[in-house]
Design a protein around this motif. Structure first.
Motif, PDB file in Angstrom:
ATOM      1  N   GLY A 149      17.054 -36.074 -20.338  1.00 41.89           N
ATOM      2  CA  GLY A 149      16.230 -37.182 -19.860  1.00 41.89           C
ATOM      3  C   GLY A 149      16.964 -38.239 -19.076  1.00 41.89           C
ATOM      4  O   GLY A 149      16.367 -39.232 -18.656  1.00 41.89           O
ATOM      5  N   ALA A 150      18.270 -38.032 -18.850  1.00 42.99           N
ATOM      6  CA  ALA A 150      19.039 -38.987 -18.047  1.00 42.99           C
ATOM      7  C   ALA A 150      18.943 -38.630 -16.575  1.00 42.99           C
ATOM      8  O   ALA A 150      18.801 -37.459 -16.210  1.00 42.99           O
ATOM      9  CB  ALA A 150      20.497 -39.000 -18.476  1.00 42.99           C
TER      10      ALA A 150
ATOM     11  N   PHE B 197      20.921 -43.468 -15.579  1.00 42.02           N
ATOM     12  CA  PHE B 197      19.687 -44.184 -15.902  1.00 42.02           C
ATOM     13  C   PHE B 197      18.993 -43.429 -17.033  1.00 42.02           C
ATOM     14  O   PHE B 197      18.653 -42.252 -16.892  1.00 42.02           O
ATOM     15  CB  PHE B 197      18.780 -44.270 -14.685  1.00 42.02           C
ATOM     16  N   LYS B 198      18.816 -44.107 -18.154  1.00 43.57           N
ATOM     17  CA  LYS B 198      18.149 -43.492 -19.296  1.00 43.57           C
ATOM     18  C   LYS B 198      17.509 -44.578 -20.152  1.00 43.57           C
ATOM     19  O   LYS B 198      18.103 -45.633 -20.358  1.00 43.57           O
ATOM     20  CB  LYS B 198      19.141 -42.678 -20.134  1.00 43.57           C
TER      21      LYS B 198
ATOM     22  N   LYS C 144      30.389 -34.738 -19.496  1.00 49.78           N
ATOM     23  CA  LYS C 144      29.217 -35.602 -19.598  1.00 49.78           C
ATOM     24  C   LYS C 144      29.123 -36.269 -20.966  1.00 49.78           C
ATOM     25  O   LYS C 144      28.650 -37.416 -21.072  1.00 49.78           O
ATOM     26  CB  LYS C 144      27.950 -34.789 -19.309  1.00 49.78           C
ATOM     27  N   ALA C 145      29.584 -35.582 -21.996  1.00 47.91           N
ATOM     28  CA  ALA C 145      29.527 -36.158 -23.341  1.00 47.91           C
ATOM     29  C   ALA C 145      30.329 -37.447 -23.431  1.00 47.91           C
ATOM     30  O   ALA C 145      29.925 -38.402 -24.120  1.00 47.91           O
ATOM     31  CB  ALA C 145      30.041 -35.147 -24.370  1.00 47.91           C
ATOM     32  N   GLU C 146      31.469 -37.506 -22.742  1.00 50.55           N
ATOM     33  CA  GLU C 146      32.265 -38.734 -22.758  1.00 50.55           C
ATOM     34  C   GLU C 146      31.532 -39.881 -22.091  1.00 50.55           C
ATOM     35  O   GLU C 146      31.565 -41.030 -22.570  1.00 50.55           O
ATOM     36  CB  GLU C 146      33.598 -38.485 -22.058  1.00 50.55           C
ATOM     37  N   LEU C 147      30.879 -39.587 -20.971  1.00 50.31           N
ATOM     38  CA  LEU C 147      30.117 -40.624 -20.286  1.00 50.31           C
ATOM     39  C   LEU C 147      28.952 -41.088 -21.145  1.00 50.31           C
ATOM     40  O   LEU C 147      28.662 -42.291 -21.232  1.00 50.31           O
ATOM     41  CB  LEU C 147      29.621 -40.098 -18.949  1.00 50.31           C
ATOM     42  N   ASN C 148      28.266 -40.146 -21.784  1.00 46.78           N
ATOM     43  CA  ASN C 148      27.144 -40.526 -22.637  1.00 46.78           C
ATOM     44  C   ASN C 148      27.610 -41.367 -23.825  1.00 46.78           C
ATOM     45  O   ASN C 148      26.916 -42.323 -24.223  1.00 46.78           O
ATOM     46  CB  ASN C 148      26.413 -39.276 -23.139  1.00 46.78           C
TER      47      ASN C 148
ATOM     48  N   SER D 201      27.116 -46.519 -26.265  1.00 41.25           N
ATOM     49  CA  SER D 201      27.758 -47.512 -27.125  1.00 41.25           C
ATOM     50  C   SER D 201      27.227 -48.923 -26.875  1.00 41.25           C
ATOM     51  O   SER D 201      27.592 -49.860 -27.588  1.00 41.25           O
ATOM     52  CB  SER D 201      29.278 -47.494 -26.906  1.00 41.25           C
ATOM     53  N   GLY D 202      26.396 -49.040 -25.803  1.00 38.91           N
ATOM     54  CA  GLY D 202      25.819 -50.338 -25.489  1.00 38.91           C
ATOM     55  C   GLY D 202      26.626 -51.183 -24.551  1.00 38.91           C
ATOM     56  O   GLY D 202      26.417 -52.388 -24.451  1.00 38.91           O
TER      57      GLY D 202
END
Length: 206
Positions: free
Chosen positions: A138-139, A152-153, A195-199, A204-205
């Motif tokens: 969904g990103a 953007f998510k 991508k997991a690192e970016l997510n 993390s806010g």
């Protein structure tokens, strides 16, 4: 004519947009030209998408977006929904919404016949959007010219730049491989990021 964009239709036709020469459809050894003489808004086509219904979306260099369905051409521009008439990127997400990126940096979503525009007021910095890559989670990932990579998510934009360790602040294309990495190309070469690192950073806010 220089070829700037290319896409395959559901019927196997190849569509390619040119710099100043219009839009061509090639099928069964025959070419058909779409240009300003027969309904195209602008003869430079920078972005192409064939959506799941077979409709062709052509992003132009000053005429907005031309939508071709059969023999009908519908134009969207700054008079009827877009924030900019110079379009660099078009993509479709898993739900069928169409996402459009502009030279001036706005992201547009076309859903249920209406446009929603995201820009500085929604937290999106004004850098030209060169690439749009929706993912299965969904990103929406955006490649920009000097603004780095953006996610953007859930209504929120997060930016990743060279200050965060990104190889370049330019991303002309964004692709995802089968191992969960995002790949980008730039004027300095190409690079990848898990991508997991970016997510993790985005979620993390920060």
């Amino acid at each position: 004519d220089r070829i700037w964009s290319i896409a395959e239709g559901l019927d196997g036709a190849i569509w390619f947009g040119t710099y100043g020469g219009g839009l061509y459809r090639f099928k069964d050894g025959r070419l058909r030209l779409y240009d300003t003489r027969n309904g195209l808004s602008n003869n430079t086509v920078r972005a192409l998408l064939v959506d799941r219904r077979g409709t062709v979306w052509a992003g132009t260099n000053g005429g907005g977006v031309d939508v071709i369905s059969g023999d009908r051409i519908t134009n969207y521009n700054t008079r009827n929904g877009l924030a900019d008439d110079i379009i660099y990127a078009i993509a479709e997400d898993a739900a069928g919404a169409i996402w459009i990126g502009s030279y001036s940096g706005e992201l547009h979503r076309f859903r249920d016949g209406r446009f929603t525009v995201f820009g500085p007021a929604q937290g999106l910095s004004p850098h030209a959007i060169w690439a749009i890559r929706p993912d299965a989670g969904g990103a929406i990932w955006l490649g920009t010219n000097s603004g780095g990579l953006k996610r953007f998510k859930d209504g929120r934009f997060v930016s990743f730049t060279s200050a965060d360790g990104l190889f370049s602040d330019v991303a002309f294309q964004v692709l995802e491989d089968g191992l969960g990495n995002l790949w980008m190309n730039s004027n300095k070469g190409f690079y990848s990021v898990p991508k997991a690192e970016l997510n993790d950073i985005a979620d993390s806010g920060r």
